[in-house]
Motif scaffolding. Structure first.
Motif, short mmCIF file in Angstrom:
data_model
loop_
_atom_site.label_atom_id
_atom_site.label_comp_id
_atom_site.label_asym_id
_atom_site.label_seq_id
_atom_site.Cartn_x
_atom_site.Cartn_y
_atom_site.Cartn_z
N VAL A 49 -7.67 1.95 18.70
CA VAL A 49 -7.03 2.83 17.71
C VAL A 49 -7.92 2.98 16.48
CG1 VAL A 49 -5.07 3.01 16.13
CG2 VAL A 49 -4.69 2.34 18.51
N CYS A 50 -8.59 1.89 16.10
CA CYS A 50 -9.48 1.88 14.93
C CYS A 50 -10.84 1.35 15.35
CB CYS A 50 -8.93 0.98 13.83
SG CYS A 50 -7.15 1.03 13.59
N ASP A 51 -11.78 1.41 14.43
CA ASP A 51 -13.07 0.77 14.66
C ASP A 51 -12.94 -0.74 14.50
OD1 ASP A 51 -14.61 3.20 15.01
OD2 ASP A 51 -14.32 3.54 12.87
N GLU A 52 -11.94 -1.16 13.71
CA GLU A 52 -11.74 -2.58 13.42
C GLU A 52 -10.31 -2.77 12.96
OE1 GLU A 52 -13.27 -5.69 9.96
OE2 GLU A 52 -14.56 -4.01 10.54
N VAL A 53 -9.72 -3.94 13.24
CA VAL A 53 -8.37 -4.23 12.77
C VAL A 53 -8.37 -5.54 11.98
CG1 VAL A 53 -7.27 -3.02 14.70
CG2 VAL A 53 -7.69 -5.49 14.87
N THR A 54 -7.40 -5.68 11.10
CA THR A 54 -7.27 -6.91 10.32
C THR A 54 -5.82 -7.10 9.91
OG1 THR A 54 -8.00 -8.11 8.36
CG2 THR A 54 -7.78 -5.73 8.14
N GLU A 55 -5.42 -8.35 9.76
CA GLU A 55 -4.09 -8.63 9.22
C GLU A 55 -4.18 -8.98 7.74
OE1 GLU A 55 -2.11 -12.24 10.45
OE2 GLU A 55 -4.00 -13.03 11.29
N HIS A 56 -5.39 -9.04 7.22
CA HIS A 56 -5.62 -9.42 5.82
C HIS A 56 -6.07 -8.19 5.02
CE1 HIS A 56 -5.11 -13.55 7.04
NE2 HIS A 56 -6.07 -13.43 7.94
N VAL A 57 -5.11 -7.44 4.50
CA VAL A 57 -5.41 -6.23 3.74
C VAL A 57 -6.32 -6.53 2.56
CG1 VAL A 57 -4.41 -4.37 2.36
CG2 VAL A 57 -3.21 -5.19 4.40
N GLU A 58 -6.04 -7.63 1.91
CA GLU A 58 -6.79 -7.97 0.70
C GLU A 58 -8.28 -8.18 0.97
OE1 GLU A 58 -5.10 -11.63 2.60
OE2 GLU A 58 -4.32 -9.67 2.01
N SER A 59 -8.63 -8.51 2.21
CA SER A 59 -10.04 -8.74 2.53
C SER A 59 -10.84 -7.44 2.61
CB SER A 59 -10.16 -9.49 3.86
OG SER A 59 -9.74 -8.67 4.95
N VAL A 60 -10.14 -6.31 2.70
CA VAL A 60 -10.82 -5.02 2.85
C VAL A 60 -10.62 -4.13 1.63
CG1 VAL A 60 -11.11 -3.00 4.35
CG2 VAL A 60 -10.41 -5.18 5.35
N LEU A 61 -9.51 -4.30 0.91
CA LEU A 61 -9.17 -3.40 -0.19
C LEU A 61 -10.31 -3.23 -1.19
CD1 LEU A 61 -5.47 -4.10 -1.26
CD2 LEU A 61 -6.45 -1.95 -0.45
N GLY A 62 -10.96 -4.31 -1.54
CA GLY A 62 -12.01 -4.24 -2.55
C GLY A 62 -13.27 -3.56 -2.07
N ARG A 63 -13.35 -3.27 -0.75
CA ARG A 63 -14.53 -2.60 -0.19
C ARG A 63 -14.24 -1.18 0.29
NH1 ARG A 63 -15.98 -4.66 4.56
NH2 ARG A 63 -14.09 -5.89 4.92
N ALA A 64 -12.96 -0.82 0.37
CA ALA A 64 -12.57 0.46 0.98
C ALA A 64 -12.78 1.62 0.01
CB ALA A 64 -11.12 0.41 1.42
N ASP A 65 -13.40 2.68 0.53
CA ASP A 65 -13.63 3.89 -0.27
C ASP A 65 -12.41 4.80 -0.26
OD1 ASP A 65 -16.74 3.72 -0.79
OD2 ASP A 65 -16.42 3.16 1.30
N VAL A 66 -11.66 4.75 0.84
CA VAL A 66 -10.41 5.49 0.96
C VAL A 66 -9.36 4.54 1.50
CG1 VAL A 66 -9.19 7.41 2.05
CG2 VAL A 66 -11.59 7.68 1.40
#
Length: 282
Positions: A49-66
């Motif tokens: 469904v995605c290129d990658e999945v995670t259960e830890h939103v906070e680990s990606v939020l600071g790097r996400a452009d959108v």
């Protein structure tokens, strides 16, 4: 080589999962899906469904452009508040909720280092969950964008291109107020009509007598109750106006029928039919 950009989809249900699937391959973005449910994440990973999945939103939020929030309206509002200080500076934050005024108001808690722009993909099913997500769900559907007062044009343009990539038939830019007023009529009122029709005591007695018009009218009645309860209540003033107007129109039809006023009935039917035909041509 430039670092790959990240589009984070928070909430991988029917709409979030479909957004993630449809967004894959968009420009130079890597699509990451986040969800708290282990089964949902496993399904998303197994079915790409995605290129990658995670259960830890906070680990990606600071790097996400959108960042795209895809959950019930109250959940979106709660997440915006909880994550307000975790976004990457310069990020575009959006949502796919079916009501815009309340969510845009909730987004006022965000710092001015991020740009919140509301979105509403006008598509869905009676079934929910990632198992029912489809890459093609948005084909021939409308995509509505409601920018904030200080939204940057480059960010609006980015969401426009994302909408095109996901296959929407057309993209409309409007205000949250206009969106909620129109959606109350074109979507929420239709769901009210469907569920109210199914409240009739003759519902089960009519089994075997349903024509296409009945099936079409009641198709959306088997709705996601928690979601639609939030949508109705958060847009109650606009929806109640639509219900009152419908009650007046129904009353007018009942009056001419009870009076046996055939000329007036024909006049009303011709008026209504002509308006629908005109809309079909535009």
């Amino acid at each position: 080589m430039a670092e790959q950009k990240i589009a984070l989809v928070v909430g991988l249900g029917l709409i979030g999962g479909s957004v993630a699937m449809a967004l894959r391959g968009f420009e130079d973005y890597r699509v990451i899906g986040a969800d708290r449910d282990a089964h949902t994440l496993h399904f998303a990973a197994e079915h790409h469904v995605c290129d990658e999945v995670t259960e830890h939103v906070e680990s990606v939020l600071g790097r996400a452009d959108v960042v795209i929030f895809a959950m019930n309206p109250k959940g979106i509002a709660d997440q915006l508040k909880a994550c307000r200080d975790a976004f990457k500076p310069g990020a575009v934050v959006t949502d796919v909720g079916g009501i815009k005024g309340a969510i845009m108001e909730a987004a006022q808690c965000l710092p001015d280092t991020v740009d919140f722009i509301g979105c509403h993909p006008m598509a869905g099913k009676e079934t929910s969950g990632i198992e029912n997500a489809e890459k093609t769900l948005f084909e021939n559907a409308h995509f509505i964008i409601t920018p904030g007062k200080n939204s940057q044009q480059e960010h609006i343009d980015l969401l426009w291109r994302m909408g095109q990539h996901m296959g929407f038939r057309d993209i409309v830019i409007t205000t949250p107020e206009e969106h909620d007023a129109i959606i109350a009529y074109t979507s929420q009122l239709m769901h009210i009509i469907a569920v109210a029709t199914c409240d009739d005591e003759d519902l089960f007695r009519c089994k075997g007598f349903e024509g296409g018009s009945f099936r079409g009218c009641t198709r959306v009645a088997a709705l996601d109750v928690p979601l639609w309860a939030e949508l109705f209540s958060m847009n109650a003033p606009a929806l109640c106006r639509c219900i009152r107007e419908l009650e007046e129109h129904l009353h007018a039809y009942r009056e001419v029928l009870e009076a046996g006023d055939m000329p007036r009935l024909v006049e009303k039917l011709e008026y209504s039919a002509a308006r629908k035909r005109k809309m079909n041509l535009e």
